[in-house]
Write a protein that holds these residues in place. Structure first.
Motif, PDB file in Angstrom:
ATOM      1  N   MET A 203      -6.165   5.722  -6.943  1.00 28.88           N
ATOM      2  CA  MET A 203      -6.968   6.763  -6.597  1.00 28.88           C
ATOM      3  C   MET A 203      -6.154   7.849  -5.916  1.00 28.88           C
ATOM      4  O   MET A 203      -5.769   8.584  -5.295  1.00 28.88           O
ATOM      5  CB  MET A 203      -7.904   5.936  -4.762  1.00 28.88           C
ATOM      6  CG  MET A 203      -8.822   6.812  -4.518  1.00 28.88           C
ATOM      7  SD  MET A 203      -9.513   5.431  -3.433  1.00 28.88           S
ATOM      8  CE  MET A 203      -9.450   6.842  -1.710  1.00 28.88           C
TER       9      MET A 203
ATOM     10  N   THR B 261      -5.569  -0.904  -7.198  1.00 23.64           N
ATOM     11  CA  THR B 261      -6.162   0.550  -7.476  1.00 23.64           C
ATOM     12  C   THR B 261      -5.163   1.717  -7.112  1.00 23.64           C
ATOM     13  O   THR B 261      -3.922   1.445  -6.921  1.00 23.64           O
ATOM     14  CB  THR B 261      -6.956   0.406  -5.538  1.00 23.64           C
ATOM     15  OG1 THR B 261      -5.786   0.046  -4.578  1.00 23.64           O
ATOM     16  CG2 THR B 261      -7.486  -0.982  -5.519  1.00 23.64           C
TER      17      THR B 261
ATOM     18  N   THR C  83      -3.463   7.282  -3.871  1.00 23.30           N
ATOM     19  CA  THR C  83      -2.803   6.002  -3.092  1.00 23.30           C
ATOM     20  C   THR C  83      -2.916   4.949  -4.349  1.00 23.30           C
ATOM     21  O   THR C  83      -4.075   4.481  -5.090  1.00 23.30           O
ATOM     22  CB  THR C  83      -4.095   5.923  -2.239  1.00 23.30           C
ATOM     23  OG1 THR C  83      -4.008   6.839  -1.382  1.00 23.30           O
ATOM     24  CG2 THR C  83      -3.612   4.851  -1.447  1.00 23.30           C
TER      25      THR C  83
ATOM     26  N   ARG D 152      -6.669 -10.279  -4.029  1.00 23.55           N
ATOM     27  CA  ARG D 152      -8.340  -9.154  -4.505  1.00 23.55           C
ATOM     28  C   ARG D 152      -8.153  -7.972  -3.337  1.00 23.55           C
ATOM     29  O   ARG D 152      -7.429  -8.717  -2.224  1.00 23.55           O
ATOM     30  CB  ARG D 152      -9.549  -9.794  -4.205  1.00 23.55           C
ATOM     31  CG  ARG D 152      -9.722 -11.040  -5.512  1.00 23.55           C
ATOM     32  CD  ARG D 152     -11.470 -11.217  -5.265  1.00 23.55           C
ATOM     33  NE  ARG D 152     -12.092  -9.665  -5.509  1.00 23.55           N
ATOM     34  CZ  ARG D 152     -12.316  -9.747  -6.524  1.00 23.55           C
ATOM     35  NH1 ARG D 152     -12.597 -10.234  -7.524  1.00 23.55           N
ATOM     36  NH2 ARG D 152     -13.617  -8.537  -6.978  1.00 23.55           N
ATOM     37  N   ILE D 153      -7.637  -6.753  -3.513  1.00 19.98           N
ATOM     38  CA  ILE D 153      -7.873  -5.211  -2.558  1.00 19.98           C
ATOM     39  C   ILE D 153      -9.759  -5.515  -2.015  1.00 19.98           C
ATOM     40  O   ILE D 153     -10.178  -5.623  -2.880  1.00 19.98           O
ATOM     41  CB  ILE D 153      -6.947  -4.649  -3.905  1.00 19.98           C
ATOM     42  CG1 ILE D 153      -5.667  -4.996  -3.762  1.00 19.98           C
ATOM     43  CG2 ILE D 153      -7.323  -3.400  -2.818  1.00 19.98           C
ATOM     44  CD1 ILE D 153      -5.505  -4.033  -4.981  1.00 19.98           C
ATOM     45  N   SER D 154      -9.522  -5.425  -1.312  1.00 18.11           N
ATOM     46  CA  SER D 154     -10.718  -5.225  -0.238  1.00 18.11           C
ATOM     47  C   SER D 154     -11.694  -4.224   0.166  1.00 18.11           C
ATOM     48  O   SER D 154     -12.326  -3.512  -0.667  1.00 18.11           O
ATOM     49  CB  SER D 154     -10.891  -6.135   0.844  1.00 18.11           C
ATOM     50  OG  SER D 154      -9.468  -4.898   1.413  1.00 18.11           O
ATOM     51  N   SER D 155     -10.008  -2.865  -0.230  1.00 16.72           N
ATOM     52  CA  SER D 155     -10.974  -1.469  -0.640  1.00 16.72           C
ATOM     53  C   SER D 155      -9.600  -0.693  -0.381  1.00 16.72           C
ATOM     54  O   SER D 155      -8.856  -0.965  -0.125  1.00 16.72           O
ATOM     55  CB  SER D 155     -11.300  -0.923   1.500  1.00 16.72           C
ATOM     56  OG  SER D 155     -10.847   0.152   1.116  1.00 16.72           O
ATOM     57  N   PRO D 156      -9.678   0.196  -1.600  1.00 17.96           N
ATOM     58  CA  PRO D 156      -9.123   1.358  -1.785  1.00 17.96           C
ATOM     59  C   PRO D 156      -8.710   2.538  -0.965  1.00 17.96           C
ATOM     60  O   PRO D 156      -7.627   3.326  -1.128  1.00 17.96           O
ATOM     61  CB  PRO D 156      -9.286   1.675  -2.933  1.00 17.96           C
ATOM     62  CG  PRO D 156     -10.661   1.922  -3.076  1.00 17.96           C
ATOM     63  CD  PRO D 156     -11.355   0.466  -2.524  1.00 17.96           C
ATOM     64  N   ILE D 157      -9.578   2.114  -0.164  1.00 15.57           N
ATOM     65  CA  ILE D 157      -9.099   3.050   1.087  1.00 15.57           C
ATOM     66  C   ILE D 157      -8.342   3.335   2.326  1.00 15.57           C
ATOM     67  O   ILE D 157      -8.917   1.928   3.224  1.00 15.57           O
ATOM     68  CB  ILE D 157     -10.626   3.785   1.592  1.00 15.57           C
ATOM     69  CG1 ILE D 157     -11.651   4.663  -0.130  1.00 15.57           C
ATOM     70  CG2 ILE D 157     -10.521   4.681   2.836  1.00 15.57           C
ATOM     71  CD1 ILE D 157     -12.997   4.647   0.862  1.00 15.57           C
ATOM     72  N   LEU D 158      -7.458   4.393   2.202  1.00 16.49           N
ATOM     73  CA  LEU D 158      -6.285   3.657   3.396  1.00 16.49           C
ATOM     74  C   LEU D 158      -6.206   4.338   4.336  1.00 16.49           C
ATOM     75  O   LEU D 158      -6.470   5.699   4.102  1.00 16.49           O
ATOM     76  CB  LEU D 158      -5.030   3.605   2.927  1.00 16.49           C
ATOM     77  CG  LEU D 158      -5.091   1.880   1.515  1.00 16.49           C
ATOM     78  CD1 LEU D 158      -3.451   2.447   0.849  1.00 16.49           C
ATOM     79  CD2 LEU D 158      -5.088   0.433   2.222  1.00 16.49           C
ATOM     80  N   SER D 159      -5.498   4.150   5.659  1.00 15.57           N
ATOM     81  CA  SER D 159      -5.387   5.504   6.997  1.00 15.57           C
ATOM     82  C   SER D 159      -3.483   5.222   6.726  1.00 15.57           C
ATOM     83  O   SER D 159      -3.047   6.390   8.018  1.00 15.57           O
ATOM     84  CB  SER D 159      -6.394   5.035   7.717  1.00 15.57           C
ATOM     85  OG  SER D 159      -6.428   4.305   8.440  1.00 15.57           O
TER      86      SER D 159
ATOM     87  N   GLU E  16       0.539  -1.725  -0.095  1.00 21.48           N
ATOM     88  CA  GLU E  16       0.005   0.181   0.072  1.00 21.48           C
ATOM     89  C   GLU E  16       0.778   1.134   0.269  1.00 21.48           C
ATOM     90  O   GLU E  16       1.153   1.494   1.081  1.00 21.48           O
ATOM     91  CB  GLU E  16      -1.027  -0.504   1.126  1.00 21.48           C
ATOM     92  CG  GLU E  16      -1.973  -1.318   1.470  1.00 21.48           C
ATOM     93  CD  GLU E  16      -2.495  -1.749   2.188  1.00 21.48           C
ATOM     94  OE1 GLU E  16      -3.786  -1.934   2.573  1.00 21.48           O
ATOM     95  OE2 GLU E  16      -1.684  -1.023   3.431  1.00 21.48           O
TER      96      GLU E  16
END
Length: 180
Positions: A36, A34, A51, A58-65, A4
């Motif tokens: 983004m 992904t 990002t 598989r990627i579960s979500s493109p949103i990262l913290s 990531e």
């Protein structure tokens, strides 16, 4: 393996392009990706970041913290993202845009003098490819062959003559990057 990555800097530094090329490189190697982007209305001269996640699964979500790798190309980006790198992660910064260097001791920090080298090569447009080469040296999420295929796929055909220079810039980045 999943990596990531956040890439951040001023608009016009090729931040979004670097992320797009990295994502295409992953696709060329049959990886899950992904891409983004995030940028303000001022884009050129304002801050921009992207990002990118490159994964074998598989990627579960493109949103990262939190991020495994952060590439920061200016001081506002370092100030914002240094604390968001996972413990044991990687921070890469270009020395040209940083006044106060990174301070964390629980991550691996690399400096790359990409802006200086791009000036020596007399082509500011290869700056981002130098940085990308540095990334691939310390965190080989994709191969240089995949990267070259991605350049042919992502760049307009009128720019294909620049691909050898871009690949030379990638090699320069691999040579220049150094741990701090």
């Amino acid at each position: 393996m999943k990596t990531e990555i956040i890439i951040s800097g001023f608009g016009g530094q090729g931040v979004l392009s670097m992320g797009k090329i990295l994502a295409y490189s992953g696709l060329m190697e049959d990886k899950e990706v992904t891409w983004m982007p995030a940028y303000g209305p001022e884009q050129r001269g304002g801050t921009a970041n992207v990002t990118v996640i490159v994964s074998d699964e598989r990627i579960s979500s493109p949103i990262l913290s939190k991020y495994d790798v952060a590439i920061v190309l200016n001081q506002p980006s370092l100030d914002k993202f240094e604390s968001k790198i996972k413990q044991g992660g990687i921070l890469i910064y270009d020395s040209f845009g940083i006044v106060n260097p990174p301070t964390r001791k629980d991550i691996t920090v690399y400096r790359i003098d990409a802006m200086d080298r791009a000036a020596e090569m007399k082509n500011a447009k290869v700056f981002n490819m130098i940085v990308l080469g540095g990334l691939l040296k310390v965190c080989p999420v994709v191969s240089t062959d995949g990267l070259k295929k991605a350049l042919f796929k992502s760049l307009p055909e009128r720019h294909h003559a620049m691909i050898p220079l871009n690949m030379q810039a990638v090699e320069e980045g691999m040579r220049l990057i150094e741990p701090i």
